[in-house]
Write a protein that holds these residues in place. Structure first.
Motif, short mmCIF file in Angstrom:
data_model
loop_
_atom_site.label_atom_id
_atom_site.label_comp_id
_atom_site.label_asym_id
_atom_site.label_seq_id
_atom_site.Cartn_x
_atom_site.Cartn_y
_atom_site.Cartn_z
N TRP A 1 -1.72 13.13 -7.08
CA TRP A 1 -3.12 12.77 -6.82
C TRP A 1 -3.24 11.38 -6.20
CZ3 TRP A 1 -6.91 16.00 -6.40
CH2 TRP A 1 -6.90 17.20 -7.12
N VAL A 2 -2.38 10.46 -6.60
CA VAL A 2 -2.41 9.12 -6.00
C VAL A 2 -2.11 9.19 -4.50
CG1 VAL A 2 -1.25 6.87 -5.96
CG2 VAL A 2 -1.90 7.89 -8.13
N GLU A 3 -1.13 10.04 -4.16
CA GLU A 3 -0.79 10.21 -2.75
C GLU A 3 -1.96 10.78 -1.97
OE1 GLU A 3 1.91 9.06 -1.28
OE2 GLU A 3 2.53 8.28 -3.25
N ILE A 4 -2.71 11.71 -2.59
CA ILE A 4 -3.90 12.27 -1.94
C ILE A 4 -4.96 11.19 -1.74
CG2 ILE A 4 -5.83 13.88 -2.26
CD1 ILE A 4 -3.84 15.75 -3.69
N LEU A 5 -5.13 10.34 -2.78
CA LEU A 5 -6.11 9.25 -2.66
C LEU A 5 -5.75 8.29 -1.54
CD1 LEU A 5 -6.75 8.41 -6.45
CD2 LEU A 5 -8.34 9.50 -4.86
N SER B 1 -4.18 9.08 1.18
CA SER B 1 -4.47 9.73 2.46
C SER B 1 -5.96 9.80 2.75
CB SER B 1 -3.87 11.15 2.46
OG SER B 1 -4.52 11.96 1.48
N GLU B 2 -6.77 9.66 1.70
CA GLU B 2 -8.24 9.69 1.86
C GLU B 2 -8.81 8.30 2.12
OE1 GLU B 2 -10.19 12.30 1.95
OE2 GLU B 2 -8.59 13.76 1.56
N ASP B 3 -7.95 7.34 2.38
CA ASP B 3 -8.36 5.96 2.67
C ASP B 3 -9.18 5.33 1.54
OD1 ASP B 3 -7.11 5.97 5.16
OD2 ASP B 3 -8.87 6.88 6.13
N VAL B 4 -8.78 5.62 0.30
CA VAL B 4 -9.42 4.96 -0.86
C VAL B 4 -8.94 3.52 -0.90
CG1 VAL B 4 -9.60 4.98 -3.38
CG2 VAL B 4 -9.57 7.14 -2.11
N ASP B 5 -9.80 2.64 -1.44
CA ASP B 5 -9.48 1.22 -1.51
C ASP B 5 -8.06 1.01 -2.06
OD1 ASP B 5 -9.64 -1.53 -1.52
OD2 ASP B 5 -10.72 -1.61 -3.43
N GLU B 6 -7.27 0.24 -1.34
CA GLU B 6 -5.87 0.04 -1.68
C GLU B 6 -5.69 -0.58 -3.06
OE1 GLU B 6 -1.85 -2.16 0.06
OE2 GLU B 6 -3.67 -2.10 1.26
N SER B 7 -6.59 -1.50 -3.43
CA SER B 7 -6.48 -2.16 -4.74
C SER B 7 -6.64 -1.15 -5.89
CB SER B 7 -7.54 -3.27 -4.87
OG SER B 7 -8.84 -2.72 -4.79
N THR B 8 -7.47 -0.14 -5.65
CA THR B 8 -7.68 0.89 -6.67
C THR B 8 -6.41 1.72 -6.88
OG1 THR B 8 -10.02 1.05 -6.10
CG2 THR B 8 -9.07 2.89 -7.34
N THR B 9 -5.83 2.18 -5.79
CA THR B 9 -4.60 2.98 -5.90
C THR B 9 -3.45 2.15 -6.44
OG1 THR B 9 -4.06 2.50 -3.58
CG2 THR B 9 -5.27 4.55 -4.03
N LEU B 10 -3.45 0.85 -6.12
CA LEU B 10 -2.39 -0.03 -6.62
C LEU B 10 -2.45 -0.14 -8.14
CD1 LEU B 10 -0.06 -1.88 -5.78
CD2 LEU B 10 -1.69 -3.78 -5.68
N GLU B 11 -3.67 -0.28 -8.68
CA GLU B 11 -3.83 -0.38 -10.14
C GLU B 11 -3.46 0.93 -10.81
OE1 GLU B 11 -4.49 -2.99 -12.13
OE2 GLU B 11 -4.28 -4.15 -10.29
#
Length: 384
Positions: free
Chosen positions: A195-199, A201-211
């Motif tokens: 799911w993180v990989e999908i996020l 690819s959806e251009d979600v804020d990088e800081s969010t995926t990093l956390e």
């Protein structure tokens, strides 16, 4: 429940049967003691009659039987008195006989052991026969005490064996549960990574995926910890300052700002043989325990000290403190002062430090209402 009740009934039946057997043995021993004591009393009565016969013997009196009675007594100590003066001794040490004071003391001891036998050898003239217990009777007297001690020691061995077996079974159960937990966490964890990989690819804020990735990495660490329970972990030579700081920084970023954190350590690396995953667990347990003691508000200090052959880690809080009598019991499985909790955190920490990392852990200092300091001490790697 029926199995548990049956097991308790069996246990109490065994305890009752053991108590009954001990009581019967002690009662029989006491009975034997009294029988032997009465037998010795009868022998002394015969000895007294022989003494009377011997005193009153004339030229035609057969004294063979009295002399045989005298010679047959080889174990019972006797003191014969007349008008409070010692006139004869039998089976009494020569050292006592030659010393008047020792002889009187020994006579006093005999008076306390048995009632004297009065010998009226002629009308109005008396002798008193004082006698003690034979060596066999004295041994029999202390036999019940020795028997009880043996039974207590045997009971202690059985209890220790039972307790060790029970603890080994519990350890296997906990290890099995831990490994199963790690296995169960693995499936949703793999899904979260996807799911993180999908996020991303959806251009979600990088800081969010990093956390999120940090938390996933943390879950992977926790899974790794649980999977290592019950098996011998692989030790690596690591810089304990860096390993401790990584865990400390992660915890500091996840807790309330009402906790005032401080970290102090040498600037140079300190090499120690440890398992990074389990060491991280040690630091986390100590820090969380300190925060719980402060109820989420206070000062928490972590200090690393470099000694000659050892390195020490001290975790100090400003919490409620621990009573001195609880310094050791807090490391026992199931012990907890919190309303919620299994009481396994410090127990696991102690096992990691002492069994896996071959170090020591203890409460270094604690004061009620002011705080506590825990100390972990590990041996440094030798430098060649």
């Amino acid at each position: 429940m029926q199995f548990s009740d049956r097991r308790d009934t069996t246990r109490w039946a065994i305890i009752f049967a053991s108590f009954l057997i001990i009581s019967l043995i002690l009662w029989n021993t006491y009975t034997f003691f009294q029988i032997f004591k009465n037998e010795e009393r009868l022998k002394m009565n015969l000895w007294a009659k022989a003494q009377k016969t011997f005193i009153n013997a004339g030229e035609n009196t057969d004294v063979e039987l009295p002399l045989q009675i005298f010679s047959n007594n080889t174990s019972i100590p006797i003191i014969l008195t007349e008008n409070d003066s010692i006139i004869n001794t039998v089976n009494v040490d020569e050292v006592i006989v030659k010393d008047n004071q020792k002889a009187m003391n020994f006579l006093h001891d005999l008076k306390s052991e048995n009632e004297p036998i009065v010998i009226e050898y002629v009308a109005g003239k008396f002798q008193k026969l004082y006698y003690g217990n034979s060596a066999l009777l004295n041994k029999l007297k202390y036999y019940p005490i020795a028997l009880v001690l043996i039974i207590v020691l045997f009971g202690g061995l059985v209890y220790n064996f039972y307790r060790s077996t029970k603890m080994a079974t519990q350890n296997k159960l906990w290890a099995g549960m831990a490994k199963e937990t790690a296995h169960q966490i693995g499936t949703p964890l793999s899904s979260l990574i996807g799911w993180v990989e999908i996020l991303k690819s959806e251009d979600v804020d990088e800081s969010t995926t990093l956390e999120i990735e940090k938390d996933i990495e943390r879950l992977q660490t926790i899974t790794d910890r649980f999977s290592k329970i019950g098996s011998e972990p692989k030790l690596e030579t690591k810089d304990i300052v860096e390993e401790t700081l990584q865990s400390y920084d992660y915890l500091q970023s996840r807790f309330s700002k009402q906790i005032e954190f401080s970290f102090k350590a040498p600037q140079s690396p300190i090499l120690v043989s440890l398992n990074p995953t389990l060491h991280s667990w040690t630091i986390e347990n100590l820090v969380k325990n300190a925060i719980d003691a402060m109820k989420g508000k206070g000062k928490l200090a972590l200090e690393i000290e470099d000694e000659a052959d050892y390195v020490t880690i001290k975790v100090t809080d400003t919490g409620a403190g621990i009573h001195k009598k609880q310094f050791k019991s807090i490391f026992e499985p199931g012990f907890t002062t919190k309303k919620r909790g299994w009481g396994l955190g410090l127990s696991l920490t102690k096992r990691i430090v002492e069994e896996y990392h071959k170090g020591t852990i203890k409460v270094l200092h604690s004061e009620i209402g002011k705080g506590t300091t825990f100390q972990v001490r590990l041996k440094k790697n030798e430098l060649f």
